[in-house]
Design a protein around this motif. Sequence first.
Motif, PDB file in Angstrom:
ATOM      1  N   GLY A   1       0.914  -1.099  -0.048  1.00 45.37           N
ATOM      2  CA  GLY A   1       0.006   0.133  -0.122  1.00 45.37           C
ATOM      3  C   GLY A   1       0.806   1.332   0.019  1.00 45.37           C
ATOM      4  O   GLY A   1       1.918   1.310  -0.124  1.00 45.37           O
ATOM      5  N   LEU A   2       0.003   2.323  -0.098  1.00 44.01           N
ATOM      6  CA  LEU A   2       0.719   3.658   0.060  1.00 44.01           C
ATOM      7  C   LEU A   2      -0.056   4.381   1.063  1.00 44.01           C
ATOM      8  O   LEU A   2      -1.499   4.333   1.140  1.00 44.01           O
ATOM      9  CB  LEU A   2       0.553   4.598  -1.210  1.00 44.01           C
ATOM     10  CG  LEU A   2       1.303   3.951  -2.612  1.00 44.01           C
ATOM     11  CD1 LEU A   2       0.989   4.529  -3.983  1.00 44.01           C
ATOM     12  CD2 LEU A   2       2.703   4.179  -2.469  1.00 44.01           C
ATOM     13  N   GLY A   3       0.665   5.478   1.784  1.00 44.66           N
ATOM     14  CA  GLY A   3      -0.113   6.139   2.752  1.00 44.66           C
ATOM     15  C   GLY A   3       0.906   7.233   3.160  1.00 44.66           C
ATOM     16  O   GLY A   3       1.689   7.613   2.708  1.00 44.66           O
TER      17      GLY A   3
ATOM     18  N   MET B   1       4.453   7.506   2.635  1.00 48.25           N
ATOM     19  CA  MET B   1       5.203   6.209   2.702  1.00 48.25           C
ATOM     20  C   MET B   1       4.658   5.059   1.973  1.00 48.25           C
ATOM     21  O   MET B   1       3.566   4.834   1.644  1.00 48.25           O
ATOM     22  CB  MET B   1       4.973   5.802   4.339  1.00 48.25           C
ATOM     23  CG  MET B   1       3.721   5.422   4.833  1.00 48.25           C
ATOM     24  SD  MET B   1       3.765   5.179   6.466  1.00 48.25           S
ATOM     25  CE  MET B   1       1.751   4.772   6.854  1.00 48.25           C
ATOM     26  N   LEU B   2       5.573   4.130   1.806  1.00 43.26           N
ATOM     27  CA  LEU B   2       5.225   2.518   1.271  1.00 43.26           C
ATOM     28  C   LEU B   2       4.793   1.770   2.333  1.00 43.26           C
ATOM     29  O   LEU B   2       5.598   1.865   3.532  1.00 43.26           O
ATOM     30  CB  LEU B   2       6.287   2.233   0.572  1.00 43.26           C
ATOM     31  CG  LEU B   2       6.756   3.080  -0.750  1.00 43.26           C
ATOM     32  CD1 LEU B   2       8.143   2.279  -1.709  1.00 43.26           C
ATOM     33  CD2 LEU B   2       5.291   3.068  -1.777  1.00 43.26           C
ATOM     34  N   THR B   3       4.153   0.686   2.411  1.00 42.98           N
ATOM     35  CA  THR B   3       3.793  -0.189   3.268  1.00 42.98           C
ATOM     36  C   THR B   3       3.781  -1.651   2.771  1.00 42.98           C
ATOM     37  O   THR B   3       3.489  -1.933   1.613  1.00 42.98           O
ATOM     38  CB  THR B   3       2.290   0.156   3.987  1.00 42.98           C
ATOM     39  OG1 THR B   3       1.273  -0.122   3.142  1.00 42.98           O
ATOM     40  CG2 THR B   3       2.211   1.463   4.537  1.00 42.98           C
ATOM     41  N   ALA B   4       4.392  -2.372   3.338  1.00 43.93           N
ATOM     42  CA  ALA B   4       4.070  -4.037   3.013  1.00 43.93           C
ATOM     43  C   ALA B   4       3.949  -4.877   4.392  1.00 43.93           C
ATOM     44  O   ALA B   4       4.691  -4.690   5.258  1.00 43.93           O
ATOM     45  CB  ALA B   4       5.665  -4.371   2.483  1.00 43.93           C
TER      46      ALA B   4
ATOM     47  N   TYR C   1       7.245  -0.337   6.901  1.00 45.39           N
ATOM     48  CA  TYR C   1       6.735   0.971   6.578  1.00 45.39           C
ATOM     49  C   TYR C   1       8.110   1.857   6.194  1.00 45.39           C
ATOM     50  O   TYR C   1       8.794   1.972   7.079  1.00 45.39           O
ATOM     51  CB  TYR C   1       6.010   1.748   7.867  1.00 45.39           C
ATOM     52  CG  TYR C   1       4.908   0.929   8.279  1.00 45.39           C
ATOM     53  CD1 TYR C   1       3.613   1.221   7.937  1.00 45.39           C
ATOM     54  CD2 TYR C   1       5.050  -0.049   9.156  1.00 45.39           C
ATOM     55  CE1 TYR C   1       2.674   0.493   8.345  1.00 45.39           C
ATOM     56  CE2 TYR C   1       3.973  -0.932   9.662  1.00 45.39           C
ATOM     57  CZ  TYR C   1       2.692  -0.564   9.186  1.00 45.39           C
ATOM     58  OH  TYR C   1       1.632  -1.201   9.555  1.00 45.39           O
ATOM     59  N   ALA C   2       8.053   2.647   5.199  1.00 43.94           N
ATOM     60  CA  ALA C   2       9.121   3.360   4.561  1.00 43.94           C
ATOM     61  C   ALA C   2       8.674   4.634   3.877  1.00 43.94           C
ATOM     62  O   ALA C   2       7.879   4.597   3.266  1.00 43.94           O
ATOM     63  CB  ALA C   2      10.020   2.502   3.623  1.00 43.94           C
ATOM     64  N   GLY C   3       9.439   5.786   4.554  1.00 43.79           N
ATOM     65  CA  GLY C   3       8.891   7.122   4.147  1.00 43.79           C
ATOM     66  C   GLY C   3      10.083   7.886   3.995  1.00 43.79           C
ATOM     67  O   GLY C   3      11.035   7.645   4.543  1.00 43.79           O
ATOM     68  N   ARG C   4       9.808   8.935   3.134  1.00 44.17           N
ATOM     69  CA  ARG C   4      10.866  10.037   2.753  1.00 44.17           C
ATOM     70  C   ARG C   4      10.055  11.257   2.546  1.00 44.17           C
ATOM     71  O   ARG C   4       8.973  11.414   1.597  1.00 44.17           O
ATOM     72  CB  ARG C   4      11.719   9.509   1.775  1.00 44.17           C
ATOM     73  CG  ARG C   4      12.610  10.673   1.387  1.00 44.17           C
ATOM     74  CD  ARG C   4      13.495   9.990   0.061  1.00 44.17           C
ATOM     75  NE  ARG C   4      14.243   8.950   0.409  1.00 44.17           N
ATOM     76  CZ  ARG C   4      15.498   8.897   0.744  1.00 44.17           C
ATOM     77  NH1 ARG C   4      16.134  10.076   0.774  1.00 44.17           N
ATOM     78  NH2 ARG C   4      16.260   7.730   1.161  1.00 44.17           N
TER      79      ARG C   4
END
Length: 195
Positions: free
Chosen positions: A93-95, A115-118, A135-138
Amino acid sequence: MKKSILTAAILTASVTIAKADIIGAKLGYNYWNTTNHGDFQTVYGQIEHPIPLLPNLAVGYSRLNHDKLKFDSYDASGYYEILDNGNIALDLGLGVRRFDSGEYRNASFSDTVPMLTADVELFQDSIISFYSKLYAGRSGDTDFNDLEVGVRFYLFAGLKLQGGYRTYDIDMDGTKGIHDDERIKGFNLGLHWDI
């Protein structure tokens, strides 16, 4: 002939509807006793539906309160079930993650980070299952990578006891007055309820 085709179509549709989940939900709570930043608590929820193309919804809230670093964070994301066959479940997902009321060494910060979610779970229909969340965000001011891996033990009625290890790297070098990054890590324990 037309009646036979119509009957077959109705039966097929009935079976498909009977098998489809009308709506589902997941709820969870984690208590994280970090090795270097005190107590960290997280609650989360997900809503899943059978409507094609419309993403499922996930929300979350976390609170860290430590002398060196403290913040509240709020998550909201849309995600899709890529796989769900009893042996493996994969959601992508995206969020956004909103950092609020943040303090680092007496400097204040707040930011909203895309962020990207998996989310992966193996053997989710078994008594013992394994999970991983990323969860990875920038953004211009804040980068983070939040990874958790662990095991779940089925208790009853969809409720599972879960325990794992989590690392949370947050880089605030772009935030005014803050030029450092932190790694929060440690074991956590919680409950996961798949309704």
